[in-house]
Design an enzyme around this catalytic site. Structure first.
Site, mmCIF file in Angstrom:
data_model
loop_
_atom_site.group_PDB
_atom_site.id
_atom_site.type_symbol
_atom_site.label_atom_id
_atom_site.label_comp_id
_atom_site.label_asym_id
_atom_site.label_seq_id
_atom_site.Cartn_x
_atom_site.Cartn_y
_atom_site.Cartn_z
ATOM 1 N N THR A 96 -3.847 -0.199 -9.848
ATOM 2 C CA THR A 96 -4.944 0.275 -10.694
ATOM 3 C C THR A 96 -4.476 0.663 -12.088
ATOM 4 O O THR A 96 -5.187 0.464 -13.075
ATOM 5 C CB THR A 96 -5.618 1.492 -10.020
ATOM 6 O OG1 THR A 96 -6.202 1.038 -8.814
ATOM 7 C CG2 THR A 96 -6.689 2.105 -10.880
ATOM 8 N N THR B 273 -1.247 2.621 -6.001
ATOM 9 C CA THR B 273 -1.032 3.875 -5.268
ATOM 10 C C THR B 273 -1.046 3.702 -3.746
ATOM 11 O O THR B 273 -0.491 4.521 -3.023
ATOM 12 C CB THR B 273 -2.092 4.931 -5.646
ATOM 13 O OG1 THR B 273 -3.382 4.396 -5.360
ATOM 14 C CG2 THR B 273 -1.991 5.313 -7.095
ATOM 15 N N ASP B 274 -1.687 2.633 -3.245
ATOM 16 C CA ASP B 274 -1.856 2.500 -1.788
ATOM 17 C C ASP B 274 -0.523 2.548 -1.037
ATOM 18 O O ASP B 274 -0.416 3.187 0.003
ATOM 19 C CB ASP B 274 -2.572 1.183 -1.444
ATOM 20 C CG ASP B 274 -4.055 1.235 -1.744
ATOM 21 O OD1 ASP B 274 -4.503 2.222 -2.341
ATOM 22 O OD2 ASP B 274 -4.768 0.284 -1.363
ATOM 23 N N LYS C 227 -0.120 9.480 0.062
ATOM 24 C CA LYS C 227 -1.469 9.444 -0.510
ATOM 25 C C LYS C 227 -2.404 10.047 0.530
ATOM 26 O O LYS C 227 -2.518 9.506 1.631
ATOM 27 C CB LYS C 227 -1.844 7.992 -0.816
ATOM 28 C CG LYS C 227 -3.164 7.819 -1.532
ATOM 29 C CD LYS C 227 -3.402 6.359 -1.913
ATOM 30 C CE LYS C 227 -4.731 6.197 -2.626
ATOM 31 N NZ LYS C 227 -4.990 4.826 -3.055
HETATM 32 N N1 GLU Z 1 -5.080 -1.122 -3.744
HETATM 33 C C1 GLU Z 1 -4.474 -1.227 -5.010
HETATM 34 C C2 GLU Z 1 -2.996 -0.906 -5.005
HETATM 35 O O1 GLU Z 1 -2.523 -0.083 -4.271
HETATM 36 C C3 GLU Z 1 -5.162 -0.398 -6.059
HETATM 37 C C4 GLU Z 1 -5.111 1.071 -5.765
HETATM 38 C C5 GLU Z 1 -4.375 1.854 -6.790
HETATM 39 O O2 GLU Z 1 -3.532 1.376 -7.525
HETATM 40 O O3 GLU Z 1 -4.671 3.055 -6.858
HETATM 41 O O4 GLU Z 1 -2.295 -1.506 -5.765
#
Ligand code: GLU
Length: 443
Positions: A111, A187-188, A266
């Protein structure tokens, strides 16, 4: 299936709406305010949904949801701001400042490097490290910043080969003599990558800080810029020499936490303060203006002379299985058949698994290693209290202390990849190597 050009034709609004949008100078991706009766909606104009009503405007609200509003005579549309053009910017050359540290930003995607795709309405990782830096000019006031894109993926798609690629790039930057590295990442699965880097990069001479964002840059509430600024300040103004994770500490834009790489998770799907240090405390609070308050002092200080050792092999035949009532032993039997060498169980409570899978685990243990962790996350494994725990220990399941299941998974895969002697691997799994196991449980 539709081709790109077909999609853009399909995603058009009715002539009536097109005319009004044109008269207001509004294009897809612009931030607009819609007044309908007594209600006011604010958001980004999205393409019309493929099968949606051609007379309904679709906007992405600040909370991330899209809503459709049927256009009628009592609807007023106001342009708030135009969207940013992607990929057209030229980076202005910046003069090197010898009084400032040198920091490299390696971009992996997620993201933090994403924008809403105004063609499809989804969020896609599509901007480069250079654009990221250009978007946050404050970074260059703090340090000499260099940026490079390593990958452009969503982190749920990451594989061991991506860790290896990132490890190689980190090594290159260290050899280039930078003072610190920031990795922007989805973040995932950021905590898996943080653990993989921690184990693979032994004797790290400089800090490596992972940064993510919960909201993409199009949204007023994007957390990416502040997380990046805090990570840059932390590298520029502290003597920290480990791997850390810098994310919003609260829902407001007040300060970030630097979390320990192997004690993080997370814990919320969408909040900006989604990350929490588990079974420990964050290293520090960092304010965007550069103030730093350390919450723990026993971190490794940086030392550019320290010689980095890279151990970047991972055993892919390692699994992480969450047990649950009624779990079928066949799930473990498949792993035996497929010759898996490592298994981390995300057990219940103090480290238990249903008795129904015990025989399958015995078969796995004939040649593999099994480590027990807990779905509780907080707290420590103790397999001596209940008979189910004792029996699992008797057949050879190793208690994973207070390690997080994901960290135990990465660690076991790394140990199996880099060490040959099974006894040594079993000893090391219980030994704290990178802050993944606390000596005592205080939390
Ligand atoms: N699902 C994606 C990832 O982990 C976007 C979520 C994010 O970056 O917060 O890359």
């Amino acid at each position: 299936m539709f081709s790109t050009s077909q999609i853009s034709v399909i995603n058009v609004y009715s002539g009536k709406i097109k005319k009004i949008l044109k008269s207001k100078g509004v294009e897809r991706g612009d931030r607009i305010r819609i007044k309908k009766g007594s209600k006011i909606y604010e958001g980004i104009l999205m393409p019309r949904i493929q099968l949606g009503d051609r007379d309904s405007l679709v906007i992405k609200l600040e909370n991330g949801y899209n809503i459709g509003l049927r256009y009628s005579d009592n609807v007023e549309i106001e342009l708030i701001s135009k969207h940013k053009k992607v990929g057209k910017k030229e980076l202005k050359p910046i003069k090197y400042d010898k009084n400032k540290p040198r920091i490299s930003i390696l971009s992996m995607g997620g993201t933090i490097a994403s924008r809403v795709d105004y063609r499809t309405g989804g969020v896609v990782p599509r901007f480069t490290a250079e654009e990221l830096i250009e978007d946050v000019p404050e970074l260059r006031e703090i340090a000499n910043i260099y940026g490079r894109q390593v990958e452009s993926i969503l982190s749920e798609n990451m594989e061991f080969k991506d860790y290896k690629k990132l490890i190689r790039e980190v090594k290159k930057e260290i050899e280039n003599g930078v003072d610190g590295i920031i990795i922007t990442h989805g973040t995932d699965t950021l905590h898996y990558t943080a653990a993989a880097l921690s184990f693979a990069l032994e004797n790290l001479p400089i800090p490596v800080i992972l940064v993510g964002a919960q909201r993409s840059s199009d949204r007023a509430s994007s957390d990416g810029p502040m997380n990046l600024i805090c990570a840059t300040q932390f590298i520029a103004k502290s003597d920290f020499g480990e791997i850390g994770v810098c994310m919003h500490a609260t829902e407001s834009d007040d300060y970030c936490f630097i979390h320990p790489a192997c004690k993080i998770r997370k814990m919320h799907t969408s909040r900006r303060d989604a990350f929490r240090t588990i079974n420990s405390k964050p290293w520090a609070k960092v304010y965007p203006d550069g103030r730093i308050e350390f919450l723990k002092e026993d971190y490794v200080r940086r030392d550019a002379k320290r010689k980095l050792v890279v151990k970047d092999k991972f055993e892919e035949k390692t699994a992480l299985v969450k047990v649950h009532p009624s779990i079928s032993p066949k799930i473990i039997d498949v792993l035996v058949k497929e010759k898996y060498r490592g298994l981390v169980i995300e057990g219940t409570g103090l480290g238990h698994a249903p008795s129904g899978i015990k025989d399958s685990l015995k078969r796995f243990l004939k040649s593999g290693i099994v480590v027990m962790t807990s779905q509780c996350l907080d707290g420590r494994i103790n397999m001596n209290v209940y008979s189910t725990g004792r029996e699992l220990q008797e057949i050879g399941v190793i208690p994973g202390e207070d390690m997080l299941p994901e960290v135990a998974y990465i660690k076991l895969s790394w140990l199996l990849g880099n060490y040959k002697d099974k006894r040594e691997i079993k000893r090391l799994i219980k030994t704290n190597l990178r802050g993944e196991i606390s000596e005592r449980s205080e939390f």
